[in-house]
Design an enzyme around this catalytic site. Structure first.
Site, mmCIF file in Angstrom:
data_model
loop_
_atom_site.group_PDB
_atom_site.id
_atom_site.type_symbol
_atom_site.label_atom_id
_atom_site.label_comp_id
_atom_site.label_asym_id
_atom_site.label_seq_id
_atom_site.Cartn_x
_atom_site.Cartn_y
_atom_site.Cartn_z
ATOM 1 N N TRP A 1 -8.592 -12.419 -1.887
ATOM 2 C CA TRP A 1 -10.047 -12.364 -2.030
ATOM 3 C C TRP A 1 -10.685 -11.370 -1.062
ATOM 4 O O TRP A 1 -11.890 -11.416 -0.821
ATOM 5 C CB TRP A 1 -10.643 -13.757 -1.871
ATOM 6 N N LEU B 1 -6.106 2.540 3.965
ATOM 7 C CA LEU B 1 -5.246 1.364 4.072
ATOM 8 C C LEU B 1 -5.019 0.773 2.686
ATOM 9 O O LEU B 1 -5.972 0.476 1.969
ATOM 10 C CB LEU B 1 -5.903 0.320 4.982
ATOM 11 N N CYS C 1 4.151 -28.911 2.047
ATOM 12 C CA CYS C 1 4.468 -27.642 2.709
ATOM 13 C C CYS C 1 4.250 -27.735 4.216
ATOM 14 O O CYS C 1 4.992 -27.131 4.996
ATOM 15 C CB CYS C 1 3.628 -26.513 2.108
#
Length: 308
Positions: free
Chosen positions: A86, A79, A290
């Site tokens: 992180w 993958l 946001c």
């Protein structure tokens, strides 16, 4: 790198330069600062609140489950995580799907964090390869079985105007080329509505919105660009992909951002000690503003499942 008008030929992919300085200006603020307000897994993208009573950590795990479940992963596959952050998605994939992982990041702090996390894995339980690199997608050309990218696509365009989005062409072609014939890719990105949807939602562009967008592009994510669904469709299909599923989960970003803001506020003194009052105020403005954008649907999040 966008070609000049006097030289219309497209720049070869490996000559494109990753936005290292722009990315590091945000993500290399300090791991300790981000730990104050992200969940323990350090997942820095929209969570998925399957139930409203989930904790942020549980909702982030649910998001990783949701995204990884769309890839058809099998033990022993490799993958590729583009913009791996992180490392929580890679660790999740190793644990649940028994796969090899390659993570790409432009953040030196994230690279160091991921190397430490990989070193902590019990090697008696898995012999899968775990590789993290300070490398952009522009330089990647190795075969992999599946690709995932969560909350990184927003950094992949370049410059102003439609020409800046042409880097998507190189990105999707790279992804298509490194995947096998049955390859699958999960792209999770913030999107903006097109003109038709903007009209249907009754969205306007007050000066306060324009000021906030300028603030984000100047103080938080320099060089960031948000795509429309039609742009992902266009550039991914040019490369040969078919979009199998569009899954919009932007409503989940409101509680995600609210949780981040609450955690940062709860650690105000520590944040100021680490980064200063100006950075604390800047990030509080960013997170709360946001949240309003996603609440009012000026922005959304879509998970695109792409297949060859």
């Amino acid at each position: 790198m966008v070609p000049s008008q006097s030289h219309p030929a497209k720049t070869p992919r490996k000559q494109l330069k990753p936005p290292i300085e722009a990315v590091q200006s945000h993500y290399d603020r300090s791991n300790e600062f981000f730990k104050l307000w992200l969940d323990p897994s350090m997942t820095y993208s929209c969570a998925y609140f399957e139930r409203p009573d989930l904790t942020l950590e549980e909702a982030q795990r649910a998001k990783r489950d949701l995204a990884l479940s769309k890839l058809g992963l099998e033990p022993g596959m490799t993958l590729l995580d583009i913009g791996c952050g992180w490392g929580s998605t890679m660790l999740h994939a190793i644990e649940k799907y028994d796969v090899n992982v390659i993570g790409l990041t432009l953040s030196a702090n994230q690279l160091a964090h991921n190397k430490l996390k990989f070193a902590e894995i019990d090697h008696t339980r898995t012999d899968r390869t775990k590789d993290v690199r300070l490398q952009g997608w522009e330089q990647f050309d190795e075969p992999v079985d599946r690709i995932i990218s969560l909350g990184a696509f927003e950094h992949f365009a370049d410059g102003a105007g439609d020409a800046g989005f042409e880097r998507y062409d190189s990105f999707f072609k790279m992804c298509y080329d490194v995947l096998p014939d049955d390859g699958r890719m999960l792209l999770h990105t913030i999107i903006v509505p097109d003109a038709k949807e903007t009209k249907e939602l009754g969205l306007t562009t007050p000066m306060s919105l324009l000021r906030f967008i300028k603030f984000i592009l100047t103080e938080i994510f320099p060089g960031g660009r948000l795509p429309k669904i039609s742009q992902v469709d266009h550039y991914s299909s040019n490369a040969g992909f078919t979009v199998e599923r569009y899954h919009r989960i932007g409503s989940h970003y409101v509680p995600t951002l609210n949780a981040w803001a609450a955690a940062l506020e709860a650690h105000k003194d520590e944040a100021i000690a680490l980064q200063g009052r100006q950075i604390y105020d800047t990030y509080m403005h960013y997170l709360t503003g946001c949240s309003d954008l996603f609440r009012d649907r000026y922005t959304d999040v879509c998970q695109f499942t792409l297949v060859k």
